[in-house]
Motif scaffolding. Structure first.
Motif, PDB file in Angstrom:
ATOM      1  N   PHE A 223      -8.723   6.846   3.997  1.00 54.54           N
ATOM      2  CA  PHE A 223      -8.238   5.699   3.243  1.00 54.54           C
ATOM      3  C   PHE A 223      -6.745   5.500   3.514  1.00 54.54           C
ATOM      4  CE2 PHE A 223     -11.798   7.439   1.041  1.00 54.54           C
ATOM      5  CZ  PHE A 223     -12.437   6.392   0.401  1.00 54.54           C
ATOM      6  N   ALA A 224      -6.320   4.271   3.755  1.00 52.88           N
ATOM      7  CA  ALA A 224      -4.900   3.927   3.912  1.00 52.88           C
ATOM      8  C   ALA A 224      -4.514   3.038   2.733  1.00 52.88           C
ATOM      9  CB  ALA A 224      -4.661   3.211   5.231  1.00 52.88           C
ATOM     10  N   TYR A 225      -3.710   3.579   1.812  1.00 50.12           N
ATOM     11  CA  TYR A 225      -3.367   2.895   0.563  1.00 50.12           C
ATOM     12  C   TYR A 225      -2.055   2.125   0.644  1.00 50.12           C
ATOM     13  CZ  TYR A 225      -6.912   4.508  -2.714  1.00 50.12           C
ATOM     14  OH  TYR A 225      -8.084   4.705  -3.391  1.00 50.12           O
TER      15      TYR A 225
ATOM     16  N   GLY B 284       1.671   3.440   1.525  1.00 53.99           N
ATOM     17  CA  GLY B 284       1.853   4.063   2.826  1.00 53.99           C
ATOM     18  C   GLY B 284       1.236   5.445   2.961  1.00 53.99           C
ATOM     19  N   ARG B 285       0.486   5.876   1.970  1.00 53.07           N
ATOM     20  CA  ARG B 285      -0.130   7.211   2.009  1.00 53.07           C
ATOM     21  C   ARG B 285      -1.583   7.116   2.461  1.00 53.07           C
ATOM     22  NH1 ARG B 285       2.859  11.117  -1.470  1.00 53.07           N
ATOM     23  NH2 ARG B 285       4.592   9.980  -2.392  1.00 53.07           N
ATOM     24  N   SER B 286      -2.029   8.147   3.181  1.00 52.23           N
ATOM     25  CA  SER B 286      -3.417   8.226   3.638  1.00 52.23           C
ATOM     26  C   SER B 286      -4.116   9.367   2.922  1.00 52.23           C
ATOM     27  CB  SER B 286      -3.473   8.461   5.144  1.00 52.23           C
ATOM     28  OG  SER B 286      -2.947   7.350   5.825  1.00 52.23           O
ATOM     29  N   PHE B 287      -5.407   9.159   2.648  1.00 55.59           N
ATOM     30  CA  PHE B 287      -6.203  10.132   1.916  1.00 55.59           C
ATOM     31  C   PHE B 287      -7.528  10.354   2.629  1.00 55.59           C
ATOM     32  CE2 PHE B 287      -3.305   8.323  -1.068  1.00 55.59           C
ATOM     33  CZ  PHE B 287      -3.020   9.325  -1.975  1.00 55.59           C
ATOM     34  N   ALA B 288      -8.082  11.542   2.457  1.00 54.36           N
ATOM     35  CA  ALA B 288      -9.403  11.866   2.999  1.00 54.36           C
ATOM     36  C   ALA B 288     -10.264  12.442   1.888  1.00 54.36           C
ATOM     37  CB  ALA B 288      -9.291  12.870   4.145  1.00 54.36           C
ATOM     38  N   ALA B 289     -11.553  12.196   1.979  1.00 56.91           N
ATOM     39  CA  ALA B 289     -12.494  12.721   0.991  1.00 56.91           C
ATOM     40  C   ALA B 289     -12.506  14.243   1.051  1.00 56.91           C
ATOM     41  CB  ALA B 289     -13.882  12.160   1.249  1.00 56.91           C
TER      42      ALA B 289
ATOM     43  N   GLY C 216       2.123  -2.464  -9.571  1.00 55.85           N
ATOM     44  CA  GLY C 216       0.890  -2.303 -10.329  1.00 55.85           C
ATOM     45  C   GLY C 216      -0.375  -2.716  -9.612  1.00 55.85           C
ATOM     46  N   GLU C 217      -0.243  -3.286  -8.415  1.00 58.13           N
ATOM     47  CA  GLU C 217      -1.417  -3.651  -7.609  1.00 58.13           C
ATOM     48  C   GLU C 217      -1.637  -2.582  -6.554  1.00 58.13           C
ATOM     49  OE1 GLU C 217      -0.868  -7.467  -5.828  1.00 58.13           O
ATOM     50  OE2 GLU C 217      -0.478  -8.441  -7.752  1.00 58.13           O
ATOM     51  N   ILE C 218      -2.907  -2.247  -6.308  1.00 62.37           N
ATOM     52  CA  ILE C 218      -3.244  -1.314  -5.229  1.00 62.37           C
ATOM     53  C   ILE C 218      -4.298  -1.950  -4.340  1.00 62.37           C
ATOM     54  CG2 ILE C 218      -2.660   0.826  -6.436  1.00 62.37           C
ATOM     55  CD1 ILE C 218      -6.025   0.810  -6.544  1.00 62.37           C
ATOM     56  N   TRP C 219      -4.267  -1.586  -3.056  1.00 66.38           N
ATOM     57  CA  TRP C 219      -5.294  -2.012  -2.117  1.00 66.38           C
ATOM     58  C   TRP C 219      -5.329  -0.996  -0.983  1.00 66.38           C
ATOM     59  CZ3 TRP C 219      -0.572  -4.174  -2.739  1.00 66.38           C
ATOM     60  CH2 TRP C 219       0.242  -4.357  -1.624  1.00 66.38           C
TER      61      TRP C 219
END
Length: 112
Positions: A27-29, A7-12, A34-37
């Protein structure tokens, strides 16, 4: 281990040399057992997806994306997750294209 990415968002943090992800890419994670997408877009990236695994604070994933010129490409990335002094998460990444020449490093930080 740092908190879940779910549920976290990231920016470069900045533009990457030889890459297409830049300051306008978000990016919306998601994370589960143990799985990420994630899905991402912005800047030179029209649409991108990544899928992989997390072991502790290390991510290992493959990505595939469509750029603003209508070209597709894919690659591999290993990221190290850390927590910033203000509590936000940061990922320092080492990546390489698998569909074309090029490799590099980059970083993304959590958007609050």
């Amino acid at each position: 281990m740092t908190p879940s990415l779910d549920g976290r968002s990231f920016a470069a943090v900045g533009d990457t040399v030889e890459g297409e992800v830049g300051e306008g890419t978000v990016f919306a994670y998601h994370e589960n057992d143990g799985e990420i997408w994630a899905h991402y877009s912005g800047g030179a990236v029209r649409r991108g997806y990544l899928v992989g695994t997390r072991a502790g604070d290390r991510l290992d994933f493959r990505y595939s994306q469509l750029n603003a010129r209508g070209e597709t490409s894919s690659g591999h990335c290993v990221s190290s997750v850390s927590q910033l002094a203000d509590g936000r998460l940061r990922m320092d990444e080492t990546w390489e294209w698998e569909s074309r020449p090029g490799a590099g490093t980059s970083a993304v930080e959590e958007i609050t």
